[in-house]
Design a protein around this motif. Structure first.
Motif, mmCIF file in Angstrom:
data_model
loop_
_atom_site.group_PDB
_atom_site.id
_atom_site.type_symbol
_atom_site.label_atom_id
_atom_site.label_comp_id
_atom_site.label_asym_id
_atom_site.label_seq_id
_atom_site.Cartn_x
_atom_site.Cartn_y
_atom_site.Cartn_z
ATOM 1 N N LYS A 65 0.815 -1.217 0.000
ATOM 2 C CA LYS A 65 0.000 0.000 0.000
ATOM 3 C C LYS A 65 0.851 1.271 0.000
ATOM 4 N N ILE A 118 -0.097 5.478 6.535
ATOM 5 C CA ILE A 118 -1.018 5.363 5.394
ATOM 6 C C ILE A 118 -2.144 6.382 5.517
ATOM 7 N N ASP A 119 -2.658 6.559 6.724
ATOM 8 C CA ASP A 119 -3.707 7.565 6.937
ATOM 9 C C ASP A 119 -3.198 8.955 6.586
ATOM 10 N N CYS A 121 -0.755 9.760 4.565
ATOM 11 C CA CYS A 121 -0.524 9.866 3.122
ATOM 12 C C CYS A 121 -1.821 9.994 2.338
ATOM 13 N N ASN A 122 -2.886 9.384 2.824
ATOM 14 C CA ASN A 122 -4.166 9.419 2.119
ATOM 15 C C ASN A 122 -5.049 10.591 2.525
#
Length: 179
Positions: A65, A118-119, A121-122
């Motif tokens: 991911k 990831i949070d 980056c998104n």
């Protein structure tokens, strides 16, 4: 942990108990290991090895991911190191002590940080604080890899000492025999 993972662990515990302390009524019950999703584990694998392998799969998922030129290779390195540790621990039970320590804090914390990464980056809007935290996560994952490499070397240290002792003994015997 999910219900399936809890059931799998319970099944492993039951299989170990049945193998070590068989009861007459267990013979009639078929507790089939294949009913569980994770067939990759051997009946001989300890719960620590199983937990480490689950964490490896989580890290693999994160590496797929995350598309970062520094973090993605670091995660792949981490997976490789952890797999080496698992293989060592399957043969040398003293390696499980290190794996247990890694699974108690290091890997759950790293997984939590990767989830946050990831949070971040998104997230559609980023601020300086989020960017700084994401960079710190990258840095700490790289440091964790260095620590894991050191732990892997420590795991193999006893093996090296044994081999070096065997080498010295064999050399002395050969010299004594005039060879």
């Amino acid at each position: 942990m999910s219900r399936d993972e809890d059931d799998f662990i319970f099944q492993k515990l039951r299989a170990n108990i049945q193998r070590n302390f068989p009861r007459e009524d267990d013979i009639n019950n078929n507790y089939n290991q294949n009913n569980y999703k994770n067939d990759n584990y051997s009946n001989k694998d300890s719960l620590i090895v199983i937990e480490t392998e689950r964490n490896i799969y989580k890290i693999i998922d994160f590496s797929q991911k995350i598309k970062d030129p520094e973090l993605t290779p670091a995660l792949k390195d981490m997976v490789g190191i952890l797999r080496e540790m698992v293989e060592y621990s399957k043969v040398n039970k003293e390696g499980e002590t290190k794996l247990e320590k890694i699974n108690e804090y290091h890997l759950p914390t790293a997984i939590k940080m990767l989830n946050s990464y990831i949070d971040f980056c998104n997230f559609p809007v980023k601020n300086e604080n989020m960017e700084k935290t994401a960079q710190e996560i990258e840095d700490v994952i790289i440091k964790l890899n260095e620590a894991l490499k050191k732990m892997l070397l420590d795991m193999n240290q006893n093996k090296l000492i044994d081999i070096n002792s065997d080498i010295d003994v064999l050399k002395n015997i050969l010299e004594k025999d005039g060879l």
